[in-house]
Design a protein around this motif. Structure first.
Motif, PDB file in Angstrom:
ATOM      1  N   PHE A   9       0.889  -1.302   0.053  1.00 18.15           N
ATOM      2  CA  PHE A   9      -0.100   0.103  -0.018  1.00 18.15           C
ATOM      3  C   PHE A   9       0.906   1.261   0.065  1.00 18.15           C
ATOM      4  N   LEU A  10       2.004   1.143   0.840  1.00 17.26           N
ATOM      5  CA  LEU A  10       2.899   2.325   0.893  1.00 17.26           C
ATOM      6  C   LEU A  10       3.567   2.785  -0.445  1.00 17.26           C
ATOM      7  N   VAL A  11       3.825   1.730  -1.123  1.00 17.84           N
ATOM      8  CA  VAL A  11       4.520   1.669  -2.383  1.00 17.84           C
ATOM      9  C   VAL A  11       3.606   2.244  -3.472  1.00 17.84           C
ATOM     10  N   VAL A  12       2.447   1.809  -3.386  1.00 21.09           N
ATOM     11  CA  VAL A  12       1.661   2.237  -4.461  1.00 21.09           C
ATOM     12  C   VAL A  12       1.181   3.647  -4.076  1.00 21.09           C
ATOM     13  N   PHE A  13       0.957   3.980  -2.821  1.00 17.86           N
ATOM     14  CA  PHE A  13       0.523   5.390  -2.412  1.00 17.86           C
ATOM     15  C   PHE A  13       1.807   6.383  -2.941  1.00 17.86           C
ATOM     16  N   PHE A  14       3.124   6.044  -2.584  1.00 16.17           N
ATOM     17  CA  PHE A  14       4.049   6.946  -2.887  1.00 16.17           C
ATOM     18  C   PHE A  14       4.353   7.251  -4.172  1.00 16.17           C
ATOM     19  N   LEU A  15       4.215   6.035  -5.040  1.00 17.41           N
ATOM     20  CA  LEU A  15       4.169   6.059  -6.329  1.00 17.41           C
ATOM     21  C   LEU A  15       3.309   6.974  -7.019  1.00 17.41           C
ATOM     22  N   SER A  16       2.126   7.096  -6.500  1.00 15.38           N
ATOM     23  CA  SER A  16       0.798   7.957  -6.934  1.00 15.38           C
ATOM     24  C   SER A  16       1.190   9.345  -6.715  1.00 15.38           C
ATOM     25  N   CYS A  17       1.852   9.535  -5.635  1.00 17.43           N
ATOM     26  CA  CYS A  17       2.124  10.957  -5.169  1.00 17.43           C
ATOM     27  C   CYS A  17       3.259  11.494  -6.175  1.00 17.43           C
ATOM     28  N   GLU A  18       3.973  10.653  -6.781  1.00 22.32           N
ATOM     29  CA  GLU A  18       4.954  11.379  -7.552  1.00 22.32           C
ATOM     30  C   GLU A  18       4.658  12.392  -8.535  1.00 22.32           C
ATOM     31  N   LYS A  19       5.156  13.521  -8.755  1.00 17.08           N
ATOM     32  CA  LYS A  19       4.831  14.500  -9.788  1.00 17.08           C
ATOM     33  C   LYS A  19       4.868  13.920 -11.318  1.00 17.08           C
ATOM     34  N   LYS A  20       3.936  14.094 -11.858  1.00 14.18           N
ATOM     35  CA  LYS A  20       4.036  13.750 -13.403  1.00 14.18           C
ATOM     36  C   LYS A  20       4.779  14.644 -14.085  1.00 14.18           C
ATOM     37  N   PRO A  21       5.610  14.496 -14.882  1.00 16.44           N
ATOM     38  CA  PRO A  21       6.366  15.456 -15.592  1.00 16.44           C
ATOM     39  C   PRO A  21       5.322  16.429 -16.289  1.00 16.44           C
ATOM     40  N   VAL A  22       5.856  17.787 -16.390  1.00 17.59           N
ATOM     41  CA  VAL A  22       5.005  18.726 -16.949  1.00 17.59           C
ATOM     42  C   VAL A  22       5.394  18.754 -18.647  1.00 17.59           C
ATOM     43  N   THR A  23       4.103  18.688 -19.341  1.00 22.18           N
ATOM     44  CA  THR A  23       4.427  18.549 -20.611  1.00 22.18           C
ATOM     45  C   THR A  23       4.373  20.025 -21.346  1.00 22.18           C
ATOM     46  N   PRO A  24       5.053  20.156 -22.560  1.00 22.27           N
ATOM     47  CA  PRO A  24       5.079  21.365 -22.868  1.00 22.27           C
ATOM     48  C   PRO A  24       3.847  22.045 -23.567  1.00 22.27           C
ATOM     49  N   GLN A  25       2.798  21.344 -23.564  1.00 16.60           N
ATOM     50  CA  GLN A  25       1.325  21.823 -23.682  1.00 16.60           C
ATOM     51  C   GLN A  25       0.872  22.780 -22.506  1.00 16.60           C
ATOM     52  N   GLU A  26       1.523  22.011 -21.442  1.00 13.41           N
ATOM     53  CA  GLU A  26       0.987  22.505 -19.952  1.00 13.41           C
ATOM     54  C   GLU A  26       2.086  23.936 -19.769  1.00 13.41           C
ATOM     55  N   MET A  27       3.323  23.818 -19.980  1.00 16.20           N
ATOM     56  CA  MET A  27       4.206  24.703 -19.587  1.00 16.20           C
ATOM     57  C   MET A  27       3.993  25.986 -20.283  1.00 16.20           C
ATOM     58  N   ILE A  28       3.489  25.761 -21.622  1.00 11.77           N
ATOM     59  CA  ILE A  28       3.259  27.036 -22.537  1.00 11.77           C
ATOM     60  C   ILE A  28       2.386  27.963 -22.061  1.00 11.77           C
ATOM     61  N   LEU A  29       1.281  27.528 -21.197  1.00 12.56           N
ATOM     62  CA  LEU A  29       0.344  28.294 -20.910  1.00 12.56           C
ATOM     63  C   LEU A  29       0.536  29.471 -20.018  1.00 12.56           C
ATOM     64  N   GLY A  30      -0.219  30.514 -20.534  1.00 14.19           N
ATOM     65  CA  GLY A  30       0.365  31.781 -19.723  1.00 14.19           C
ATOM     66  C   GLY A  30       0.878  32.979 -20.610  1.00 14.19           C
ATOM     67  N   ASN A  31       1.244  34.169 -20.103  1.00 15.60           N
ATOM     68  CA  ASN A  31       1.808  35.322 -20.716  1.00 15.60           C
ATOM     69  C   ASN A  31       3.308  35.331 -20.696  1.00 15.60           C
ATOM     70  N   TRP A  32       3.581  35.604 -21.878  1.00 18.18           N
ATOM     71  CA  TRP A  32       5.209  35.608 -22.362  1.00 18.18           C
ATOM     72  C   TRP A  32       5.461  37.005 -22.789  1.00 18.18           C
ATOM     73  N   SER A  33       6.886  37.364 -22.753  1.00 18.16           N
ATOM     74  CA  SER A  33       6.964  38.701 -23.302  1.00 18.16           C
ATOM     75  C   SER A  33       8.578  38.754 -23.574  1.00 18.16           C
ATOM     76  N   VAL A  34       8.841  39.343 -24.649  1.00 14.87           N
ATOM     77  CA  VAL A  34      10.458  39.066 -25.317  1.00 14.87           C
ATOM     78  C   VAL A  34      11.097  39.841 -24.484  1.00 14.87           C
ATOM     79  N   VAL A  35      12.556  39.362 -24.394  1.00 12.51           N
ATOM     80  CA  VAL A  35      13.462  40.127 -23.620  1.00 12.51           C
ATOM     81  C   VAL A  35      14.392  40.911 -24.522  1.00 12.51           C
TER      82      VAL A  35
END
Length: 379
Positions: A9-35
């Motif tokens: 149970f503990l193994v399954v619990f901690f594995l389920s709590c691990e953060k999933k990698p953020v996809t490019p589709q998720e990371m691109i969301l929001g406002n971006w401004s050129v530097v």
């Protein structure tokens, strides 16, 4: 047995709590401004910005124009030796589509009607470096605390001519959605009009200026160049001006330019209704100044400040009162000889010999804190 089940149970619990990698589709969301690089001159700087949304919609902050149609009409006019004064540059808006994969970003260019490819060189939660053709650009993710900026009841926008196709127009947009529009040059409709926009549209306008932190900006931005366009924006609360910002040659911060650019072309998409106005207050260019009657002190007004005053005068009541004619309002047109005022009452001396006194209901100079601009006139 129970112990083994608990461990599983503990193994399954901690594995389920691990953060999933953020996809490019998720990371691109929001406002971006050129530097921009510090060495870039203001009129050469890149002012691009994007807001990427989950539905594959991209708000391309600077927008798109139909340059091809404009150039065709301009070339035809030159060939036929016709005037270029009525040539209009159509604004295509800011909303477009985008696609992102692990190594590329594509944005649909409404002007060229093609997908522009940006090769991703570096991408994390707050930095995006892309290469298009041979140009490498860095964008940073922006977070705006719009709660720090106060609401406004109306915004007054004014734009001047330039050496080119810049539209010269003035408008007042209120939080009720009411629009008063005056088109002068390089616009689809010249003259006075009224229109209505959805309340959600006003909310978008207000949000963009709040993202620019309009109350925290300087009053004046300029670059020492000639033949560029002058923009002025006044923000109204309870009928009074709480802030005016002037921008010459796109010298203001990016977010402020993104906020006012759609207003410059708003008249192209409005359902305009013709409005009759008092001709003796009309003008093609709303430029003016207050000067003391002894002509020792004075203050220049921005185009948006003058336009707002003229709209108040057009709705003001005619009264018969005596007042201290302390200032001259320098307002030149074919009907007015001069205007004298104390800030609240305005006595119009018309060229036909008649006079009118108008009451706008408050002192435009002191209540708008314009008296802070008064200075000794240099001879």
């Amino acid at each position: 047995m129970v112990k083994n089940l608990f461990v599983l149970f503990l193994v399954v619990f901690f594995l389920s709590c691990e953060k999933k990698p953020v996809t490019p589709q998720e990371m691109i969301l929001g406002n971006w401004s050129v530097v921009n690089k510090d060495s870039v001159m203001p009129w050469e700087r890149d002012i691009r910005g994007f807001e990427f949304l989950a539905d594959s919609t991209c708000d391309y902050k600077v927008g798109f124009w139909d340059w091809h149609k404009y150039q065709e009409e301009r070339n035809r006019a030159i060939k036929n030796k016709q005037s270029l004064d009525d040539k209009i540059l159509n604004y295509l808006g800011t909303k477009t589509k985008y696609k992102i994969t692990k190594d590329s970003l594509k944005i649909f260019n409404l002007t060229e009607k093609i997908w522009e490819l940006y090769q991703i060189k570096k991408f994390n939660k707050d930095t995006l470096i892309v290469k298009r053709d041979t140009i490498v650009s860095t964008f940073t993710k922006k977070k705006y605390d719009i709660g720090m900026s106060p609401d406004f009841d109306a915004v007054v926008f004014s734009s001047s001519l330039c050496y080119g196709s810049c539209p010269a127009n003035d408008l007042v947009i209120s939080k009720t959605g009411e629009v008063l529009y005056k088109g002068s040059y390089h616009v689809l409709n010249e003259g006075w009009y009224t229109a209505k926009i959805p309340l959600t549209e006003f909310e978008k306008i207000q949000r963009r200026f709040k993202e620019a932190d309009y109350m925290g900006l300087k009053n004046d931005y300029y670059t020492m160049v000639t033949d560029s366009q002058q923009i002025s924006v006044s923000f109204i609360k309870d009928g009074k001006i709480i802030k005016t910002i002037s921008d010459y040659a796109d010298s203001a911060p990016n977010e402020f330019i993104w906020a006012y650019t759609p207003l410059m072309y708003l008249g192209q998409k409005l359902d305009l209704k013709s409005k009759e106005n008092k001709k003796y207050l009309d003008n093609d260019f709303f430029h003016s100044s207050f000067v003391t009657v002894d002509e020792q002190k004075g203050m220049n007004l921005t185009q948006s400040e003058v336009f707002y005053l003229v709209t108040l005068l057009m709705d003001a009541k005619n009264v018969d009162v005596r007042f201290d004619e302390k200032y001259l309002l320098r307002y030149d047109n074919n009907y007015i000889k001069e205007v004298k005022t104390d800030g609240r009452y305005y006595k119009l001396y018309l060229k036909n010999g008649k006079t009118e006194i108008k009451d706008i209901g408050f002192n435009y100079i002191t209540d708008n804190k314009l008296s802070e601009k008064i200075e000794i006139i240099k001879r």
